[in-house]
Scaffold this active site. Structure first.
Site, PDB file in Angstrom:
ATOM      1  N   CYS A   2      62.900  73.276  55.742  1.00 21.09           N
ATOM      2  CA  CYS A   2      63.115  74.232  56.394  1.00 21.09           C
ATOM      3  C   CYS A   2      63.606  73.909  57.690  1.00 21.09           C
ATOM      4  O   CYS A   2      63.311  72.652  58.293  1.00 21.09           O
ATOM      5  CB  CYS A   2      61.693  74.968  56.949  1.00 21.09           C
ATOM      6  N   ARG A  27      68.300  71.355  55.406  1.00 19.96           N
ATOM      7  CA  ARG A  27      66.816  71.203  55.105  1.00 19.96           C
ATOM      8  C   ARG A  27      66.266  72.216  54.464  1.00 19.96           C
ATOM      9  O   ARG A  27      65.057  72.191  54.137  1.00 19.96           O
ATOM     10  CB  ARG A  27      66.385  71.297  56.642  1.00 19.96           C
ATOM     11  N   TRP A  84      62.854  76.304  53.045  1.00 16.55           N
ATOM     12  CA  TRP A  84      62.731  76.027  51.665  1.00 16.55           C
ATOM     13  C   TRP A  84      61.402  76.378  51.291  1.00 16.55           C
ATOM     14  O   TRP A  84      59.981  75.850  52.025  1.00 16.55           O
ATOM     15  CB  TRP A  84      62.801  74.145  51.887  1.00 16.55           C
ATOM     16  N   ASN A 110      57.879  75.369  60.356  1.00 14.62           N
ATOM     17  CA  ASN A 110      58.275  74.465  59.235  1.00 14.62           C
ATOM     18  C   ASN A 110      57.357  73.449  59.011  1.00 14.62           C
ATOM     19  O   ASN A 110      56.602  72.778  59.951  1.00 14.62           O
ATOM     20  CB  ASN A 110      59.604  73.649  59.819  1.00 14.62           C
ATOM     21  N   GLY A 111      56.566  73.814  58.008  1.00 13.60           N
ATOM     22  CA  GLY A 111      55.274  72.730  57.385  1.00 13.60           C
ATOM     23  C   GLY A 111      54.457  73.585  56.616  1.00 13.60           C
ATOM     24  O   GLY A 111      54.820  74.595  56.073  1.00 13.60           O
ATOM     25  N   GLU A 490      69.851  54.713  40.817  1.00  8.94           N
ATOM     26  CA  GLU A 490      70.358  55.770  41.831  1.00  8.94           C
ATOM     27  C   GLU A 490      71.714  56.654  41.094  1.00  8.94           C
ATOM     28  O   GLU A 490      71.624  57.698  41.399  1.00  8.94           O
ATOM     29  CB  GLU A 490      70.944  54.720  42.857  1.00  8.94           C
ATOM     30  N   LYS A 494      71.355  60.257  41.497  1.00 10.30           N
ATOM     31  CA  LYS A 494      72.793  61.302  41.795  1.00 10.30           C
ATOM     32  C   LYS A 494      72.944  62.332  40.718  1.00 10.30           C
ATOM     33  O   LYS A 494      73.240  63.593  41.257  1.00 10.30           O
ATOM     34  CB  LYS A 494      74.140  60.344  42.130  1.00 10.30           C
ATOM     35  N   GLU A 497      70.525  65.160  40.255  1.00 12.42           N
ATOM     36  CA  GLU A 497      70.241  65.980  41.350  1.00 12.42           C
ATOM     37  C   GLU A 497      71.445  66.954  41.764  1.00 12.42           C
ATOM     38  O   GLU A 497      71.178  68.338  42.269  1.00 12.42           O
ATOM     39  CB  GLU A 497      69.738  65.394  42.844  1.00 12.42           C
ATOM     40  N   HIS A 513      63.371  49.498  23.073  1.00  7.79           N
ATOM     41  CA  HIS A 513      61.985  49.900  23.364  1.00  7.79           C
ATOM     42  C   HIS A 513      61.644  51.302  23.153  1.00  7.79           C
ATOM     43  O   HIS A 513      60.369  51.802  23.774  1.00  7.79           O
ATOM     44  CB  HIS A 513      60.977  49.155  24.327  1.00  7.79           C
ATOM     45  N   LYS A 612      66.804  68.214  52.496  1.00  9.13           N
ATOM     46  CA  LYS A 612      67.169  66.924  53.018  1.00  9.13           C
ATOM     47  C   LYS A 612      66.009  66.095  53.484  1.00  9.13           C
ATOM     48  O   LYS A 612      65.639  64.760  53.255  1.00  9.13           O
ATOM     49  CB  LYS A 612      68.126  66.865  54.232  1.00  9.13           C
TER      50      LYS A 612
END
Ligand code: F6R
Length: 617
Positions: A2, A27, A84, A110-111, A490, A494, A497, A513, A612
């Site tokens: 947020c 955000r 968000w 925000n929270g 990584e 990438k 996402e 395996h 973010k």
């Protein structure tokens, strides 16, 4: 998660708020809203009629902006929010700002308010009416309940009542010349300018208006008027805190001709890694006073514990390898979200390191608090000056990569890796784990890394072409060994996402395996296989998946002829030493993921469901 922005001053605030929200959209971006204090003089000579106009909409900010254009909402005091969702679906009704029963108070947050159910029941029982499913909506009602002529005091009372986290900002028509805010964990900064003052979750929101900032700390409240910013401690006592000047500029926070922030940030990496080395590596000498450790303490180190999440965790995995190899100190790497739940050991001579680009990740913060409560000294590696993690740690190493706006981490990752290399080298030199010759060779190679990254970027079109041929595949496996493994993990992160394709990063030797069962004609296997000490091993692993009819894309060292016959697609990296392939090999993977996502028409800067800074557990 947020984004919050607020302004009070002598300019109309609608564009300031919407512009600020757009810069904070990384955000959260599932709904957005603004509230503006509007003053109308209905009759000549009569006192103005003051009201709060709210415009909000589900979806990205441009949806809300469209609505805001339709309504005339002019005023010089306002608040804005991009969400968000945590509690309640991303609908218009759940979008912020939220209001009290009278409509006189508007709040953004925000929270998470952990005790909102209980508070909501109490408020409902005393006649407050709720319309949304959010936890935030209890806040304007609590302010309504506590307000008796002083909005700041009402906010301070509210702080004593809520449990959880939050950056909270409110305004009321009964106190039209001020905006008040409060912070528990979630970030909140004040921006100071001649034309008015701001509150925001992050500096980029208001960088075009000011570079003078004051960080609001936990449990502090703040009152903003057009020409004053006043901060109060937990007890309500006024604090004197001078603004600092940010060295970020608005240019850093703009796309500057690139199609997306992600692409811009990928291309900024030669500069970013130079900035991370600047002042620390000069003329072959390492300077690392910021570590806050003298030679004796470094020689006495028994263990390094690193915690991080997501991409930062992958930087930690490179850190583990170089610190163990060069400095001969055992290194343990943990996910921040796991660390505090596993009864971790913190001993004499342990160094605890937290890596986080945002400096706000709640899991990392919680792990730091846990480690400190067990007696650890905490060193933070972060990109954001004044962030919560920076403030709560005993020492801070800033990566200096500049603001990263794209939701997926790119340039902050390579800067974190540089810090890992420098730490490993510094410790290695002091502890005698590295001979003078090796030390010199690594430093020479490090100096060449920005140019080698640039060389890869100059050939971005080759990766674009490979992406064009492969983007329709449904399963991608990224394989690596040793320094290629963090890059493989990584690369897979990438890709998933930003393109929403199923991708796995795996140690190449582990394929047989289990995961090799996934391999068939629909699979693309991306092999990170520079000519290093495990080259022959990974070459065999690639042949194994090739035999199972996967499409092979190999990232190899320049001029390597042996892997060509097993690969359908190839990308050659400039040659470097084994350890530094860890940083080089991520660059083609970032570009490859980017171009696959673009082929699929995805929004790479704001992938679905992500934000973010992850400020909720
Ligand atoms: C991936 C990404 C995330 C972050 C993770 C940790 O592109 O950005 O995986 O790396 O959320 O964030 P920080 O480093 O801010 O703690």
């Amino acid at each position: 998660m947020c984004g919050i922005v607020a302004y009070i001053g002598n300019r109309n605030c609608k564009d300031i708020l919407i512009g600020g929200l757009k810069r904070l959209e990384y955000r959260g971006y599932d709904s957005a809203g603004i509230a503006i204090m509007v003053s109308k003089c209905l009759k000549k000579g009569s006192s103005p009629d003051i009201s709060i106009e709210v415009v909000k909409e589900a979806g990205k900010i441009k949806e809300m902006e469209g609505q805001a254009k339709e309504v005339k909402v002019d005023g010089k005091c306002g608040i804005g929010h991009t969400r968000w969702a945590t509690h309640g679906e991303p609908t218009k009704i759940n979008a912020h700002p939220h209001r009290d029963c009278s409509g006189k108070i508007a709040v953004i947050h925000n929270g998470i308010i952990e005790n909102f159910e209980e508070l909501k029941s109490e408020l409902k029982a005393s006649g407050h009416r709720f319309i949304s499913d959010t936890d935030t909506e209890v806040l304007p009602h609590l302010l309504e309940k506590y307000y008796d002529g002083d909005l700041l005091l009402a906010m301070q009372r509210l702080m004593g009542k809520i449990k959880g986290s939050g950056a909270i900002v409110a305004m009321s028509t009964d106190s039209p010349g001020e905006i008040v805010g409060a912070r528990i964990t979630s970030p909140l900064i004040a921006g100071v300018s001649r034309d008015g003052n701001f509150l925001a979750s992050d500096m980029p929101a208001v960088l075009e208006h000011t570079r003078n900032f004051i960080v609001i700390n936990d449990f502090e409240t703040v009152r903003l008027t057009a020409n004053k910013v006043e901060i109060f401690d937990k007890e309500g006592k006024l604090i004197n805190r001078e603004p600092f000047k940010a060295n970020w500029s608005i240019k850093n926070a703009e796309k500057s001709g690139y199609e997306d922030f992600m692409l811009k940030e990928i291309f900024e990496q030669p500069y970013g890694v130079k900035e991370s080395m600047r002042g620390r590596l000069t003329n072959g000498q390492l300077h690392f006073d910021e570590l806050g450790l003298d030679s004796e303490q470094i020689k006495d180190l028994k263990k390094v514990q690193i915690i991080a999440c997501g991409t930062s965790y992958h930087a930690a995995l490179i850190g583990k390898q170089v610190i163990e190899k060069w400095a001969k100190i055992p290194v343990e790497v943990d996910f921040s979200s796991e660390y505090r739940y596993r009864d971790p050991l913190v001993g004499e001579g342990y160094l605890f390191v937290a890596i986080t680009q945002s400096g706000e990740t709640i899991d990392t913060l919680a792990a730091i608090r846990e480690a400190r409560s067990r007696g650890a000294k905490v060193m933070a590696i972060t990109n954001v000056v004044g962030s919560t993690v920076a403030r709560e740690s005993d020492s801070v190493i800033y990566t200096h990569a500049g603001p990263e706006i794209g939701v997926c981490a790119t340039k902050t990752f390579t800067s974190q890796i540089i810090i890992m290399y420098l730490m490993g080298l510094y410790f290695g030199k002091i502890r005698g784990g590295l001979g003078i010759e090796d030390y010199g060779k690594i430093i020479d190679e490090l100096h060449m890394i920005p140019n080698k990254i640039q060389n890869i970027l100059n050939r971005a079109d080759e990766l674009k072409e490979i992406a064009r041929h492969t983007f329709k595949h449904k399963c991608f496996l990224f394989l690596g060994r040793i320094f290629g493994l963090p890059a493989a993990l990584e690369g897979a992160l990438k890709l998933k996402e930003i393109s929403y394709i199923h991708a796995e990063g795996y140690p190449a030797g582990e394929m047989k395996h289990g995961p090799i069962a996934l391999t068939d004609t629909r699979t693309v296997v991306v092999g990170i296989m520079p000519e290093d000490s495990v080259y022959d091993k990974i070459l065999s692993n690639i042949q194994e998946v090739k035999a199972r009819k996967a499409t092979i894309f190999s990232i190899i060292s320049e001029g390597d002829g042996s892997s060509k016959k097993y690969a359908d697609y190839l990308f050659e990296m400039p040659r470097t030493i084994e350890e530094l392939y860890g940083i080089l090999s991520i660059i083609p993977l970032q570009l490859y993921s980017y171009y696959i996502a673009k082929n699929l028409g995805k929004d790479v800067d704001q992938p679905r469901n992500l934000a973010k800074s992850v400020t909720v557990e």
